[in-house]
Design a protein around this motif. Structure first.
Motif, mmCIF file in Angstrom:
data_model
loop_
_atom_site.group_PDB
_atom_site.id
_atom_site.type_symbol
_atom_site.label_atom_id
_atom_site.label_comp_id
_atom_site.label_asym_id
_atom_site.label_seq_id
_atom_site.Cartn_x
_atom_site.Cartn_y
_atom_site.Cartn_z
ATOM 1 N N LEU B 138 0.833 -1.194 0.000
ATOM 2 C CA LEU B 138 0.000 0.000 0.000
ATOM 3 C C LEU B 138 0.877 1.257 0.000
ATOM 4 O O LEU B 138 1.748 1.406 0.848
ATOM 5 C CB LEU B 138 -0.910 0.014 1.230
ATOM 6 C CG LEU B 138 -1.759 -1.238 1.442
ATOM 7 C CD1 LEU B 138 -2.518 -1.149 2.748
ATOM 8 C CD2 LEU B 138 -2.712 -1.449 0.278
ATOM 9 N N LYS B 139 0.615 2.132 -0.994
ATOM 10 C CA LYS B 139 1.445 3.341 -1.086
ATOM 11 C C LYS B 139 0.659 4.617 -0.809
ATOM 12 O O LYS B 139 1.217 5.623 -0.391
ATOM 13 C CB LYS B 139 2.057 3.467 -2.493
ATOM 14 C CG LYS B 139 2.876 2.258 -2.926
ATOM 15 C CD LYS B 139 4.354 2.441 -2.593
ATOM 16 C CE LYS B 139 5.226 1.438 -3.311
ATOM 17 N NZ LYS B 139 5.623 0.319 -2.442
ATOM 18 N N THR B 140 -0.630 4.590 -1.092
ATOM 19 C CA THR B 140 -1.450 5.788 -0.907
ATOM 20 C C THR B 140 -2.762 5.407 -0.238
ATOM 21 O O THR B 140 -3.069 4.230 -0.076
ATOM 22 C CB THR B 140 -1.816 6.429 -2.258
ATOM 23 O OG1 THR B 140 -2.575 5.464 -3.001
ATOM 24 C CG2 THR B 140 -0.588 6.815 -3.051
ATOM 25 N N MET B 141 -3.523 6.427 0.113
ATOM 26 C CA MET B 141 -4.835 6.168 0.691
ATOM 27 C C MET B 141 -5.716 5.434 -0.312
ATOM 28 O O MET B 141 -6.526 4.585 0.063
ATOM 29 C CB MET B 141 -5.497 7.488 1.104
ATOM 30 C CG MET B 141 -5.068 8.022 2.455
ATOM 31 S SD MET B 141 -5.128 6.834 3.805
ATOM 32 C CE MET B 141 -6.885 6.725 4.110
ATOM 33 N N ASP B 142 -5.553 5.748 -1.584
ATOM 34 C CA ASP B 142 -6.352 5.072 -2.605
ATOM 35 C C ASP B 142 -6.146 3.561 -2.556
ATOM 36 O O ASP B 142 -7.095 2.782 -2.646
ATOM 37 C CB ASP B 142 -5.979 5.581 -4.009
ATOM 38 C CG ASP B 142 -6.621 6.944 -4.278
ATOM 39 O OD1 ASP B 142 -7.552 7.295 -3.520
ATOM 40 O OD2 ASP B 142 -6.189 7.624 -5.218
ATOM 41 N N LYS B 149 -12.294 -1.900 0.064
ATOM 42 C CA LYS B 149 -13.545 -2.095 -0.671
ATOM 43 C C LYS B 149 -13.609 -3.489 -1.296
ATOM 44 O O LYS B 149 -14.671 -4.095 -1.380
ATOM 45 C CB LYS B 149 -13.685 -1.019 -1.747
ATOM 46 C CG LYS B 149 -13.981 0.334 -1.089
ATOM 47 C CD LYS B 149 -14.774 1.264 -1.969
ATOM 48 C CE LYS B 149 -15.347 2.392 -1.143
ATOM 49 N NZ LYS B 149 -15.459 3.636 -1.922
ATOM 50 N N ALA B 150 -12.441 -4.007 -1.722
ATOM 51 C CA ALA B 150 -12.416 -5.323 -2.340
ATOM 52 C C ALA B 150 -12.734 -6.405 -1.306
ATOM 53 O O ALA B 150 -13.479 -7.347 -1.578
ATOM 54 C CB ALA B 150 -11.052 -5.577 -2.970
ATOM 55 N N ALA B 171 -12.950 4.956 11.753
ATOM 56 C CA ALA B 171 -14.381 4.968 11.444
ATOM 57 C C ALA B 171 -14.723 6.167 10.568
ATOM 58 O O ALA B 171 -15.490 6.059 9.609
ATOM 59 C CB ALA B 171 -15.192 4.978 12.737
ATOM 60 N N LEU B 172 -14.140 7.331 10.898
ATOM 61 C CA LEU B 172 -14.413 8.532 10.096
ATOM 62 C C LEU B 172 -13.915 8.332 8.659
ATOM 63 O O LEU B 172 -14.573 8.737 7.695
ATOM 64 C CB LEU B 172 -13.729 9.754 10.725
ATOM 65 C CG LEU B 172 -14.320 10.253 12.056
ATOM 66 C CD1 LEU B 172 -13.436 11.322 12.670
ATOM 67 C CD2 LEU B 172 -15.746 10.783 11.853
ATOM 68 N N ALA B 176 -16.139 8.266 5.354
ATOM 69 C CA ALA B 176 -15.906 9.294 4.336
ATOM 70 C C ALA B 176 -15.752 8.692 2.944
ATOM 71 O O ALA B 176 -16.090 9.328 1.946
ATOM 72 C CB ALA B 176 -14.666 10.111 4.693
ATOM 73 N N VAL B 177 -15.240 7.461 2.862
ATOM 74 C CA VAL B 177 -15.069 6.852 1.541
ATOM 75 C C VAL B 177 -16.277 5.989 1.179
ATOM 76 O O VAL B 177 -16.243 5.246 0.203
ATOM 77 C CB VAL B 177 -13.774 6.011 1.442
ATOM 78 C CG1 VAL B 177 -12.570 6.879 1.715
ATOM 79 C CG2 VAL B 177 -13.817 4.807 2.380
#
Lengths: 503, 326
Positions: B138-142, B149-150, B171-172, B176-177
């Motif tokens: 993992l490199k970014t929040m994305d 999500k997967a 949780a926030l 948010a996503v």
């Protein structure tokens, strides 16, 4: 080689009269707070932190290291003499150490603890000097599954302290496990068995239970029988030095205790209790006199004491090389590093070699100072036991109660202490061993937490405990530790039966 | 010194309060006697460090004599709070509190709450980074959001305790996503060193905490910060904010000091002034800089309002996490 050069320059820093003075002051304060139950090294460092602001960082850390080691040393004194373990690392010491004191062998128990601590501390400091990075790599391999397996392994210690009656021993163990359930369940935030009492939310402190069962329960029991029995004299019998036999029976436990204490101390969730438990178990399994365990076996003091001190050095390995604080005391030392604007980690070795190596060198010096301080004190400490019985009992009760209060500044702890003390008294009367209860109380919650963390991470897949090689290895060792003695015993019984049949 | 403190607080209320104090406070009044600061935690933690920093600075500045710190650990500060509310005060009783205590009192169904104390001053804050091991893919929040999500269960979110600021931050983020908060695999991973080792060893996907807890390991490249919970990038810290990466979350783990519920107005005023002087002093700033505490001073009046809002916000998050069910 490079290490040796660095270390010798570290000695040059630590050996200056000025720094030697701080080291001596540290070990003296440390010993004193180790003797007082309830005041641990963590609290002492926190109190001293603002005071040391004006000191050179090297001097401050030399003193802190002295306090840390000194407290580990001092903790055994009250455990042996008064059956009042001052911190959880010396609970195991109390079992056989106090039994030795009651046989008039208090001086030998104190001596084996002091010398064992010295040897363990020195070897562990050596290990810290040379293999700290390796230890840290090992520590990172430990995830929840591995920790759970380690706790299971430690839990097999219970087989060594069950006592003569299996059912009584198990009753005590389950009582301990039940006590361990009290408090907030960390993974869900739900309160268990707290009955609406806020103070129970964090669970029952293991030191309170140990002091309650050992010191209060035992003292009430002795006091209750005082009028009916001839007064046994606890005071010194024979020489106050360790005899040849004592040395012979102590040196291997010292080394084995060190071998257990250092690596487990270096584990972020290893702690100081687990190596002492394992050391007790190992010594009992290897001893030629397993029947003496629980009744004053010197190995059962030598091993766990060495393990306790070695684990203290172990916690410094991840602190210095990664900046990972693995105990409350280490956490405060980390804060102290930050107070001086230093960040522990490999960079610390490069940026502040004087500080790191000076501190490591001061550990060797502190150890030697502690031995010099403690061996002559042995003769003084054992005089405590000559105090007339009623005074001694009253003294122990007051001392234990004060200690329990200082632990958290909380009155509820005193109520718990005395309830547990009365239960301990009842257990003594009914001949239920108290040690399994303490083992269950300490290890039960730890094992449960790690078990559930492991399962949460694996999303409920229980095979994690067997697919991780380290975890599998530890579980197999645990199984062998339980099964082998049973099989051996069964075989021996059969052989005896065969032999009888042939006659 | 006054001008400096104004710069920092940038708040008119503070300016007014301090100015008023500067005029009315006589030197004798300014020095408090026997102040007892309760740190509702064990020695070494954030509450304790704040209490001891206050002790040190208040004495150095001669704002008070005989400042003492008492540690009353337990249940995320709830036990300290209940002793503080119900106990008899000796002298000027103060207590350190923080964001964590709001969650703890709610989760522990504490009979006492922060409603029963008098807000005195918000002192500092720490922004929380989202940390992964250097070896993590993992490199970014994305990346993190995509992984969640997967397969929501595959991300283990390590934090201090259930209902702690760590838990709330996660949780926030998940909210948010547009993720499902109830599917979050939160792991109460224990205190500092244990949590750090768990993420370094790759046993837990992400962890969080005060930035300073990870600073050394981040510098050495053993850990990577995906994001930080500050409103904008912090000076000297090369980590993108959550907002920059499209996650509209801000969280500061603030620490504050409160006085007893029945404090007299005059005493509150003196204490309020003393706190203002303390946070403006170079001594306090030096300590804050060492510990990585961001100055987020609010005087009594502003802090009271802030505390109200924060309690409402935390309560709704915990409710959504299903932690407040009877």
């Amino acid at each position: 080689m490079e290490t040796l050069v660095a270390l010798s320059s570290g000695f040059a820093v630590a050996m200056t009269p000025y720094n030697l003075m701080w080291s001596a002051l540290g070990v003296t304060i440390g010993t004193a707070i180790g003797v007082l139950p309830g005041i641990g090294p963590a609290l002492t460092l926190a109190l001293l932190l603002p005071v040391t602001y004006g000191l050179e960082p090297v001097s401050a850390f030399i003193m802190f290291a002295g306090i840390y080691y000194g407290a580990m040393y001092g903790g055994s004194t009250t455990a042996i003499l008064l059956n009042t373990p001052g911190e959880s690392g010396s609970i195991v010491t109390a079992i056989d150490g106090h039994a030795m004191a009651r046989q008039g062998r208090g001086a030998q128990a104190l001596a084996t603890a002091a010398i064992g601590s010295f040897i363990a501390g020195t070897i562990a400091t050596l290990a810290l000097t040379f293999v700290a990075p390796l230890m840290v790599k090992l520590a990172l391999l430990f995830g929840p599954a591995e920790y759970f397996a380690l706790m299971v392994l430690a839990l097999t210690t219970v087989t060594a302290v069950l006592g003569a009656s299996l059912s009584r021993g198990l009753a005590s163990l389950f009582f301990g496990l039940a006590l361990g359930l009290v408090g907030i369940d960390l993974q869900t935030g739900q309160a268990r068995l707290t009955f609406g009492i806020l103070e129970l939310l964090d669970g029952i402190d293991t030191v309170i239970v140990a002091v309650g069962l050992f010191a209060i329960g035992e003292t009430l029991y002795n006091a209750a029988r005082y009028r009916f029995e001839k007064e046994e004299i606890y005071a010194l019998k024979g020489s106050k030095w360790m005899g040849k036999e004592d040395w012979k029976r102590s040196w291997k436990p010292w080394l084995r205790g060190t071998a257990l204490g250092f690596p487990i101390g270096a584990l972020p969730a290893g702690g100081s209790e687990i190596p002492t438990f394992l050391s007790y178990l190992v010594e009992k399994r290897l001893s030629k006199h397993p029947e003496e365990f629980g009744k004053g076996a010197i190995e059962a003091v030598a091993g766990p004491e060495a393990a306790n001190n070695a684990s203290a050095a172990g916690t410094l390995a991840p602190l210095l090389s990664l900046g990972l604080p693995t105990s409350a005391t280490a956490a405060i030392m980390l804060a102290a590093f930050q107070q001086y604007g230093l960040q522990p980690g490999p960079l610390l070795f490069d940026n502040n070699p004087d500080l790191v190596w000076g501190m490591i060198a001061s550990l060797y010096i502190g150890n030697a100072l502690l031995l010099l301080l403690n061996l002559p004190l042995v003769g003084l400490w054992v005089k405590l036991l000559v105090i007339p019985r009623p005074w001694l009992y009253a003294g122990i009760l007051v001392f234990a109660t004060l200690g329990a209060y200082t632990l958290n500044n909380n009155v509820v702890d005193l109520i718990i202490l005395w309830i547990i003390g009365l239960i301990g008294f009842g257990m003594r009367v009914l001949d239920v061993p108290v040690a399994p209860c303490v083992v269950g109380l300490i290890l039960g919650p730890l094992a449960e937490q790690q078990f559930r963390r492991a399962l949460a991470i694996s999303q409920g897949d229980p095979t994690v405990f067997f697919t991780h090689p380290l975890s599998l290895g530890l579980l197999i060792t645990a199984a062998l530790l339980v099964l082998v003695p049973v099989v051996l015993k069964a075989r021996q019984n059969r052989r005896e039966q065969d032999a009888q049949a042939q006659i | 010194m006054w001008a400096k403190s104004l710069d920092i607080s940038r708040r008119f209320a503070a300016a007014a309060a301090l100015a008023a104090l500067a005029v009315t406070a006589s030197p004798a009044l300014a020095q408090l006697k026997s102040v007892e600061i309760m740190a509702p935690a064990n020695p070494g933690g954030g509450y304790d460090q704040h209490a001891r920093a206050m002790q040190q600075v208040m004495q150095e500045l001669n704002l008070a004599t005989g400042v003492q710190v008492v540690n009353v650990p337990g249940a995320g500060g709830t036990i300290g709070l209940s002793q503080f509310v119900t106990g008899k005060k000796r002298g000027n009783g103060l207590m350190i509190t923080g964001l964590g205590m709001i969650g703890a009192t709610l989760i522990n169904k504490s009979p006492v709450s922060l409603e029963q104390v008098t807000p005195l001053a918000r002192l500092t804050g720490e922004y929380q980074p989202i940390i992964v091991s250097a070896e993590s893919p993992l490199k970014t929040m994305d990346d993190l959001v995509a992984k969640f999500k997967a397969d929501p269960g595959s991300v283990s979110w390590g934090g201090f305790a259930v209902g702690s600021p760590d838990h709330i931050l996660y949780a926030l983020i998940v909210k948010a996503v547009g993720g499902d908060v109830s599917k979050m695999n939160y792991i109460a991973a224990g205190a500092g060193g244990e949590m750090l080792a768990a993420v370094m060893g790759g046993h837990i996907t992400v962890v969080t905490g005060g930035y300073n807890e990870f600073a050394a390991q981040l510098k050495e490249g053993k850990l990577r910060a995906l994001a930080i919970s500050s409103p904008e990038r912090l000076p000297g810290i090369d980590v993108p904010t959550l907002k920059e990466q499209g996650v509209d979350v801000e969280l500061v783990n603030w620490r504050a000091v409160v006085a007893s519920g029945d404090i007299k107005q005059a005493d509150l005023k003196t204490l309020d002034g003393a706190m203002g002087k303390m946070v403006a002093s170079p001594q306090w700033k030096a300590i804050a800089a060492e510990r990585g505490w961001v100055d987020s001073y609010l005087p009594a009046k502003d802090f009271a309002g802030f505390l109200q809002d924060e309690q409402t916000r935390i309560k709704s998050v915990l409710d959504e996490l299903g932690l407040l069910k009877k």
